[in-house]
Design a protein around this motif. Sequence first.
Motif, PDB file in Angstrom:
ATOM      1  N   ASN A 149      45.787  59.073  42.800  1.00  0.00           N
ATOM      2  CA  ASN A 149      45.111  59.346  44.069  1.00  0.00           C
ATOM      3  C   ASN A 149      44.998  60.839  44.335  1.00  0.00           C
ATOM      4  O   ASN A 149      43.973  61.313  44.832  1.00  0.00           O
ATOM      5  CB  ASN A 149      45.844  58.655  45.225  1.00  0.00           C
ATOM      6  CG  ASN A 149      45.327  57.262  45.449  1.00  0.00           C
ATOM      7  OD1 ASN A 149      44.244  57.076  45.976  1.00  0.00           O
ATOM      8  ND2 ASN A 149      46.098  56.271  45.029  1.00  0.00           N
ATOM      9  N   CYS A 203      47.033  55.848  50.835  1.00  0.00           N
ATOM     10  CA  CYS A 203      47.480  55.308  49.541  1.00  0.00           C
ATOM     11  C   CYS A 203      48.791  55.946  49.090  1.00  0.00           C
ATOM     12  O   CYS A 203      49.682  55.253  48.602  1.00  0.00           O
ATOM     13  CB  CYS A 203      46.401  55.516  48.475  1.00  0.00           C
ATOM     14  SG  CYS A 203      44.943  54.510  48.730  1.00  0.00           S
ATOM     15  N   ASP A 263      37.143  61.493  54.807  1.00  0.00           N
ATOM     16  CA  ASP A 263      37.429  60.098  54.431  1.00  0.00           C
ATOM     17  C   ASP A 263      38.298  60.049  53.171  1.00  0.00           C
ATOM     18  O   ASP A 263      39.247  59.266  53.093  1.00  0.00           O
ATOM     19  CB  ASP A 263      36.148  59.290  54.254  1.00  0.00           C
ATOM     20  CG  ASP A 263      35.204  59.874  53.219  1.00  0.00           C
ATOM     21  OD1 ASP A 263      35.321  61.078  52.904  1.00  0.00           O
ATOM     22  OD2 ASP A 263      34.340  59.123  52.731  1.00  0.00           O
ATOM     23  N   GLN A 264      38.000  60.912  52.207  1.00  0.00           N
ATOM     24  CA  GLN A 264      38.805  60.955  50.979  1.00  0.00           C
ATOM     25  C   GLN A 264      40.243  61.367  51.286  1.00  0.00           C
ATOM     26  O   GLN A 264      41.192  60.800  50.762  1.00  0.00           O
ATOM     27  CB  GLN A 264      38.191  61.919  49.966  1.00  0.00           C
ATOM     28  CG  GLN A 264      38.953  62.019  48.676  1.00  0.00           C
ATOM     29  CD  GLN A 264      38.915  60.735  47.860  1.00  0.00           C
ATOM     30  OE1 GLN A 264      37.902  60.058  47.814  1.00  0.00           O
ATOM     31  NE2 GLN A 264      40.022  60.386  47.229  1.00  0.00           N
ATOM     32  N   TRP A 291      42.032  58.390  53.054  1.00  0.00           N
ATOM     33  CA  TRP A 291      42.378  57.326  52.106  1.00  0.00           C
ATOM     34  C   TRP A 291      43.483  57.777  51.153  1.00  0.00           C
ATOM     35  O   TRP A 291      44.375  57.011  50.811  1.00  0.00           O
ATOM     36  CB  TRP A 291      41.151  56.856  51.331  1.00  0.00           C
ATOM     37  CG  TRP A 291      40.329  55.897  52.116  1.00  0.00           C
ATOM     38  CD1 TRP A 291      39.081  56.115  52.628  1.00  0.00           C
ATOM     39  CD2 TRP A 291      40.700  54.584  52.509  1.00  0.00           C
ATOM     40  NE1 TRP A 291      38.666  55.011  53.317  1.00  0.00           N
ATOM     41  CE2 TRP A 291      39.632  54.049  53.263  1.00  0.00           C
ATOM     42  CE3 TRP A 291      41.827  53.781  52.316  1.00  0.00           C
ATOM     43  CZ2 TRP A 291      39.662  52.765  53.796  1.00  0.00           C
ATOM     44  CZ3 TRP A 291      41.862  52.510  52.853  1.00  0.00           C
ATOM     45  CH2 TRP A 291      40.785  52.013  53.588  1.00  0.00           C
ATOM     46  N   CYS A 292      43.419  59.012  50.715  1.00  0.00           N
ATOM     47  CA  CYS A 292      44.464  59.531  49.828  1.00  0.00           C
ATOM     48  C   CYS A 292      45.808  59.504  50.546  1.00  0.00           C
ATOM     49  O   CYS A 292      46.817  59.044  49.987  1.00  0.00           O
ATOM     50  CB  CYS A 292      44.130  60.946  49.381  1.00  0.00           C
ATOM     51  SG  CYS A 292      45.390  61.665  48.304  1.00  0.00           S
TER      52      CYS A 292
END
Length: 196
Positions: free
Chosen positions: A72, A108, A100-101, A104-105
């Motif tokens: 990730n 996760c 957004d990345q 999400w990273c």
Amino acid sequence: MARNTFIVYTVSLVALLIFFISVAIWGSSQPGFKWKVAKPNGPFWQIAMFLFMYSGIVSDVAFIRTAVVLANLFITAWVIFGVASWPNIWFSVLAEIHYDQLIWCFLCVFVNALPMFRQFKFDDSKKKFEVGKKYVEMAESVWREWWRRSGIPRTDFKTIVEAGEWMELSAGEVLEMKETPSSDSDSEGDNLEDGT
């Protein structure tokens, strides 16, 4: 239950593949669109994909979580640094912050790393199994197997193993089932007879 899970899993994967093929067909039919073959993605993307693949090969939960966290981080770096092609790690034209990345990273990494940090911080390794001197080695062996397969911490396994009872049986000897009080004893008996 396992058969139903397999069917749901298979149907879901097939449905997802059909959806992706449909999108590809729809996109291909757009005016002026022509497929091009892109250069291979940059090193960060390649490392991330390797780590995602590796997480599926290993069965030790600690290694799986570590590989997923690293993957990730690498895929996030690749996206933010401009989706560079091989062998570059930076592409200025597309380098930008992707909220957004990053979100999400973070999510996760959080759900994969938190259990490991918690376990390492509380030094789970110092927990001793109180199962009698004769069975400590066997309890250790069972815990290591469960840890590799499910990631169960020593503290949680300690609660389970100490609530149980060790029995030694000869080959072919019948293991008697103990009755436990249950509000639905008839259906429980049916399950035992069916082997479920």
